[in-house]
Design a protein around this motif. Structure first.
Motif, short mmCIF file in Angstrom:
data_model
loop_
_atom_site.label_atom_id
_atom_site.label_comp_id
_atom_site.label_asym_id
_atom_site.label_seq_id
_atom_site.Cartn_x
_atom_site.Cartn_y
_atom_site.Cartn_z
N ALA A 73 -7.40 -23.50 18.06
CA ALA A 73 -8.12 -23.47 16.79
C ALA A 73 -7.36 -22.66 15.75
N PHE A 119 -7.64 -22.43 6.78
CA PHE A 119 -8.93 -22.25 6.10
C PHE A 119 -9.06 -20.82 5.59
N LEU A 153 -24.30 -22.31 -3.45
CA LEU A 153 -24.74 -21.94 -2.11
C LEU A 153 -26.26 -21.80 -2.06
N ALA A 189 -9.44 -27.78 16.50
CA ALA A 189 -10.52 -26.80 16.34
C ALA A 189 -11.82 -27.33 16.94
N MET A 199 -16.99 -19.31 14.96
CA MET A 199 -16.04 -20.02 14.11
C MET A 199 -16.70 -21.27 13.51
N VAL A 234 -18.81 -20.42 10.59
CA VAL A 234 -18.02 -20.15 9.38
C VAL A 234 -17.66 -21.46 8.70
N PHE A 235 -17.24 -22.44 9.51
CA PHE A 235 -16.87 -23.73 8.93
C PHE A 235 -18.08 -24.39 8.28
N LEU A 286 -20.59 -22.99 6.81
CA LEU A 286 -20.80 -22.38 5.50
C LEU A 286 -19.78 -22.90 4.49
N GLY A 287 -18.56 -23.13 4.99
CA GLY A 287 -17.48 -23.57 4.12
C GLY A 287 -17.78 -24.88 3.42
N ALA A 325 -20.36 -25.78 1.92
CA ALA A 325 -21.13 -25.64 0.68
C ALA A 325 -20.33 -24.99 -0.45
N ILE A 326 -19.09 -24.55 -0.18
CA ILE A 326 -18.30 -23.91 -1.24
C ILE A 326 -17.84 -24.95 -2.24
N ILE A 342 -11.03 -28.93 5.90
CA ILE A 342 -11.27 -28.59 7.30
C ILE A 342 -12.76 -28.49 7.67
N PRO A 343 -13.60 -27.81 6.87
CA PRO A 343 -14.99 -27.64 7.33
C PRO A 343 -15.70 -28.95 7.66
N LEU A 386 -16.79 -30.45 11.37
CA LEU A 386 -18.20 -30.76 11.64
C LEU A 386 -18.35 -32.17 12.20
#
Lengths: 281, 283
Positions: A2, A9, A259, B99, B114, B117-118, B120-121, B123-124, B158-159, B163
């Motif tokens: 990973a 990222f 957000l 990943a 991890m 975190v992705f 959440l990413g 929604a950025i 990536i996010p 997913l």
């Protein structure tokens, strides 16, 4: 395994996200080194009439584009879900705007809306032959229409998928009970599409905060500041006025609002939404 | 996946859907008229643009406008776009699949964290990070190179990619992974010859979705590149509009040329394109 994903990222997404918060407290012209100036940018930006106007315009665009796109997409999605052959053909044609990049669509509309050589002049209808993009009272509505042209196809695809998943037995039962088409729509289709409506609306609302390329190419935020919504205000502040601190403040506001809206709507729709929506893809 | 089996056949409708039908035909006009306008105008000689009605079929159709666009380095911009898109998508697929494999197979807490975190990413809003990205790219000495477009494009893709691939990979029966291990296959071999083939539909979806995002991207090129050598297609359209300004047929020919590759992809793989577009949100 990973590690590459985390590294990329981390460096190019997480660090900038934190960096924008830091930069919002610094003064930087884009060339030299950023200098710490504390809350100065925040005070300046939040009292700037241009930014306040941008906030107002962003709110208008968010609400108005939802009011325009949501019903049209829903109606079209239901229509496209029908199995008739001609509807399949129409669905293919509806898809076409999705092939255009925002820049391409904006450029095409600039030519199309030309008051002298565009569509209005060709049809000979004075009402249509206005200076759409040059008139501050009209430009925002033009922007809303072109946004709709670009994004309604995407959302109607979501609705089409949603409608096709509604079990036929529900409609059969309603038919036996003597429910008409309108009743079926309001008592079966609409409630069954609840999650699609929430997903689609989230994307529309959060998307409103990020419309940049389309408006940038179509109007550049003008005439005057008539279509300068927050993402444009951010870009123009940062890369035209070289006031990166002010641009960062606007960026932080965009992140927080974005957000916040997605989390609020996500809670509203239930946390498992993503998982269940993935079924059947 | 499983829900596909549950697809149902709709009962034939009894009364015609008047409102839906009306909306459908009106929307067809809204879609078709601008596209028709773009095509006929791009075929019109520059001189006739000012004299002929803009919706009429050109009296002297010509491909001159296309020739002019191609003579103005269109192929260079096209090549830049292809390079940026292909490299980005290949890297996105590789690192995201790796990943996802870790998220699904690892029992460590860190793997789950991890994944959070992705999530959440997703929604950025990318746009909001452009100032620090600009700073970073300058510091790395990558400003005005194609890598300045590729690296951030990968990061922000990536996010959602992780997913989608993770959700798909979770459906692979654990026994298959176990039997690979019993046969003595290492993690890399399992990833390559089990996970990749089994997740192919999801990989295609992710590839198409990201290819479109990168191909159509405008803000990164606008901010992170400057010279004509590093110009990509969407930015070139904007530049053409400035250069040609009065030559509207040429501007619109450039628009048509920029749409053609995606149209070709649409004709070849409509299903994949649609599922790629609605990746993670559809159905």
């Amino acid at each position: 395994m990973a590690a590459p994903a985390l590294a990329l990222f981390g460096v190019f997404a997480v660090v900038p996200l934190l960096g924008v918060l830091v930069l919002s407290f610094m003064s930087w012209d884009g060339l030299g080194d950023p200098v710490w100036t504390g809350a100065d940018n925040w005070g300046r930006t939040l009292s700037d009439p241009v930014t306040l106007n941008a906030m107002r315009l962003t709110a208008i665009v968010t609400v108005a584009s939802w009011l325009f796109q949501a019903p049209v997409s829903l109606l079209l999605g239901v229509f496209m879900a029908g199995r008739q052959r001609y509807r399949a053909v129409l669905s293919v044609l509806y898809f076409l705007p999705l092939l255009f990049s925002a820049a391409a669509a904006a450029i095409a509309y600039r030519a199309l809306l030309d008051p002298n050589f565009g569509l209005g002049a060709a049809l000979g209808i004075p009402l249509l032959a206005q200076d759409w993009i040059g008139n501050p009272d009209l430009a925002l509505w033009v922007v809303l229409f072109v946004i709709g042209w670009c994004f309604v196809p995407f959302h109607s695809l979501l609705y089409q998928g949603g409608v096709r998943q509604i079990p036929a037995s529900l409609y059969e039962a309603a038919l036996l009970d003597g429910a008409g088409r309108v009743q079926q729509f309001f008592h079966i289709t609409l409630p069954q599409l609840k999650y699609t409506i929430i997903t689609s609306s989230t994307l529309m609302i959060v998307g409103s905060l990020t419309y940049f390329d389309l408006i940038f190419v179509l109007t550049g935020g003008g005439p005057g500041n008539a279509t300068r919504i927050l993402p444009l205000d951010m870009y123009l502040a940062g890369f035209r006025s070289y006031d990166m601190g002010r641009a960062s403040v606007i960026a932080v506001i965009l992140v927080v609002v974005g957000l916040g809206v997605s989390l609020a709507l996500n809670r509203f729709s239930g946390a498992s939404r993503m998982e269940s929506q993935m079924e059947g893809v | 996946m499983s829900a596909r089996a549950a697809r149902v056949v709709r009962t034939p409708r009894t009364t015609p859907n008047v409102i839906g039908g009306l909306a459908g035909w009106i929307w067809l006009l809204v879609i078709i008229v601008p596209i028709y306008y773009i095509i006929v105008t791009s075929l019109r000689p520059e001189a006739d643009y000012y004299s002929e009605s803009s919706l009429s079929w050109p009296s002297r159709p010509t491909l001159d406008a296309y020739g002019e666009v191609i003579a103005n380095d269109f192929l260079l911009y096209f090549g830049n776009s292809v390079f940026v898109t292909v490299v980005s998508v290949v890297v996105i697929l590789a690192v995201s699949l790796m990943a996802s494999y870790v998220v699904v197979r690892s029992r460590r807490r860190s793997a789950a964290r991890m994944f959070q975190v992705f999530l959440l990413g997703i929604a950025i809003p990318i746009q909001a990070t452009i100032v620090p990205v600009y700073y970073l790219i300058i510091q790395l000495g990558l400003y005005d190179t194609l890598w300045a477009l590729i690296l951030p494009s990968i990061a922000f893709a990536i996010p959602l990619s992780v997913l989608i691939l993770t959700n798909f990979l979770r459906d692979v029966p654990v026994e298959l992974f176990e039997s690979m291990r019993v046969d003595g296959a290492g993690e890399w071999r399992t990833l390559w010859s089990l996970a990749l083939p089994l997740t192919r539909p999801a990989v295609v979806t992710v590839a198409v979705y990201n290819a479109l995002q990168v191909w159509n991207g405008f803000l990164f090129p606008l901010v992170l590149t400057q010279s004509a050598e590093t110009r990509v297609l969407p930015l070139s359209l904007w530049a053409f509009q400035g250069e040609f300004s009065v030559n509207v047929p040429a501007v619109l020919a450039a628009v048509v040329l920029s749409v053609l590759p995606i149209l070709a992809a649409y004709v070849i793989g409509r299903r994949q394109l649609v599922s790629g577009l609605t990746a993670g949100f559809g159905k």
